[in-house]
Motif scaffolding. Structure first.
Motif, PDB file in Angstrom:
ATOM      1  N   TRP A  78       9.143 -47.832  80.243  1.00  0.00           N
ATOM      2  CA  TRP A  78      10.431 -48.434  80.569  1.00  0.00           C
ATOM      3  C   TRP A  78      10.393 -49.944  80.314  1.00  0.00           C
ATOM      4  N   TYR A  79       9.287 -50.566  80.779  1.00  0.00           N
ATOM      5  CA  TYR A  79       9.160 -52.018  80.675  1.00  0.00           C
ATOM      6  C   TYR A  79       9.125 -52.452  79.211  1.00  0.00           C
ATOM      7  N   LEU A  80       8.316 -51.713  78.407  1.00  0.00           N
ATOM      8  CA  LEU A  80       8.213 -52.056  76.975  1.00  0.00           C
ATOM      9  C   LEU A  80       9.544 -51.815  76.269  1.00  0.00           C
ATOM     10  N   GLY A  81      10.323 -50.854  76.767  1.00  0.00           N
ATOM     11  CA  GLY A  81      11.613 -50.545  76.191  1.00  0.00           C
ATOM     12  C   GLY A  81      12.630 -51.656  76.388  1.00  0.00           C
ATOM     13  N   LEU A  82      12.330 -52.565  77.312  1.00  0.00           N
ATOM     14  CA  LEU A  82      13.255 -53.677  77.598  1.00  0.00           C
ATOM     15  C   LEU A  82      13.292 -54.686  76.447  1.00  0.00           C
ATOM     16  N   ASP A 123       2.570 -44.881  83.745  1.00  0.00           N
ATOM     17  CA  ASP A 123       2.961 -44.611  82.352  1.00  0.00           C
ATOM     18  C   ASP A 123       4.466 -44.748  82.164  1.00  0.00           C
ATOM     19  N   THR A 124       5.225 -44.134  83.072  1.00  0.00           N
ATOM     20  CA  THR A 124       6.687 -44.191  83.003  1.00  0.00           C
ATOM     21  C   THR A 124       7.167 -45.635  83.085  1.00  0.00           C
ATOM     22  N   ILE A 125       6.597 -46.380  84.049  1.00  0.00           N
ATOM     23  CA  ILE A 125       7.023 -47.769  84.251  1.00  0.00           C
ATOM     24  C   ILE A 125       6.688 -48.607  83.017  1.00  0.00           C
TER      25      ILE A 125
END
Ligand code: ZN
Length: 248
Positions: A243-247, A238-240
C-alpha cells in the motif's frame, strides 16, 4: 472456520494471558515466574486452581479476593482477554502454521513488554534476550534465518544508534526490544513497525502536549508503541508495504 478451533485458541489464549499477568507482576521485581505459586498480592493467600481460571474466576468472585475481599484489578481479566484476541488475530492471518505459533509467543512478549513499560518504565532483559533467541530459532520455519538475523541486526543497530545519539532519550530496553521485533518480523516488518511506532508515538505526543499545558516535559515511553506496531507488522507488513509503495 469451525467453532472447535476457535474455542481451543480462545482457551489457550486466556491461559497464556494468565501467564502474561504473572510475567507483568513478577519480572520487573526480578522474581521467579514459576515459583512460588500464585498468591493474592494483598493477603498473600495462596490461590487454589479454581481461583486461577482466567476471566471466569474474576467474574465468579465479582472482582474480589476470596480470602481478604480486597478488590482485584480489572486489568487481570483484560490482559487475559487481550491475549486471546491477539492469538485469534494471528490465527486468522496465518492459519495452522509454525508462523502462528511464533506469532502467539511474540504476542505474549509484546503484551508483557507494553504493560511492564507502562508500569515501571523498563523492558526487562529476561524478556528480550529469550525473545531474540526464540525469534531467531523459529525463523528457520517461518521467515528464514537470514532475514530474521538481518532484521535483528538492522533494527537493533538502528535503535542502538538512536539511543547513542539521543544520549538516554531512548532506553537500552527499547534497543533490545527492536532486536526481538527484527528476529520475529525481519527487515520489512521492522521497517513497518518503526514507521507505525513513530507515527502513533508522535500523534500521542502532540495530544499529551495539548492536554498537558504545564509545559512539563514528560518522556514518552516508546515500548508500548513499538509493541502495538510490531503486532500489526507481524500480521500485515506485506500489505502495508504494498500500500505504502503504491502511494508513489
Ligand atoms: Zn487476598
Amino acid at each position: 472456520m469451525d467453532t472447535a478451533a476457535y474455542l481451543i485458541i480462545i482457551t489457550v489464549g486466556l491461559l497464556f494471558g494468565s501467564f502474561t499477568n504473572v510475567i507483568i507482576a513478577r519480572m520487573p521485581a526480578g522474581e521467579s515466574i514459576v515459583s512460588p505459586p500464585s498468591h493474592c498480592p494483598y493477603c498473600h493467600e495462596r490461590l487454589k486452581a479454581v481461583d486461577l481460571v482466567p476471566v471466569f474466576s474474576y467474574l465468579f468472585l465479582r472482582g474480589r479476593c476470596r480470602y481478604c475481599q480486597e478488590s482485584i484489578s480489572l486489568r487481570y481479566p483484560l490482559v487475559e482477554i487481550l491475549c486471546a484476541l491477539l492469538f485469534i488475530g494471528v490465527y486468522l492471518r496465518w492459519g495452522l502454521t509454525i508462523t502462528t505459533i511464533s506469532g502467539c509467543i511474540f504476542s505474549v512478549i509484546l503484551l508483557a513488554v507494553a504493560f511492564i513499560d507502562i508500569d515501571h518504565g523498563i523492558i526487562p532483559d529476561r524478556l528480550t534476550y529469550p525473545g531474540i533467541i526464540i525469534g531467531l530459532a523459529l525463523s528457520f520455519w517461518t521467515l528464514g534465518f537470514l532475514p530474521a538475523l538481518y532484521g535483528t541486526l538492522a533494527f537493533g543497530g538502528l535503535m542502538f544508534t538512536v539511543a547513542f545519539i539521543s544520549n538516554g532519550g531512548m532506553g537500552g530496553g527499547d534497543v533490545k526490544l527492536a532486536a526481538v521485533i527484527g528476529a520475529f518480523t525481519g527487515i520489512t516488518g521492522s521497517a513497518v513497525t518503526l514507521l507505525l511506532a513513530c507515527f502513533s508515538g508522535a500523534i500521542f505526543g502532540v495530544i499529551i502536549m495539548a492536554v498537558n499545558k504545564t509545559g512539563r516535559k514528560t518522556p514518552i515511553k516508546f515500548g508500548p508503541f513499538l509493541a502495538v506496531s510490531a503486532y500489526i507488522a507481524f500480521l500485515f507488513a506485506d500489505t502495508i508495504t504494498l500500500w505504502y509503495l503504491g502511494l508513489f
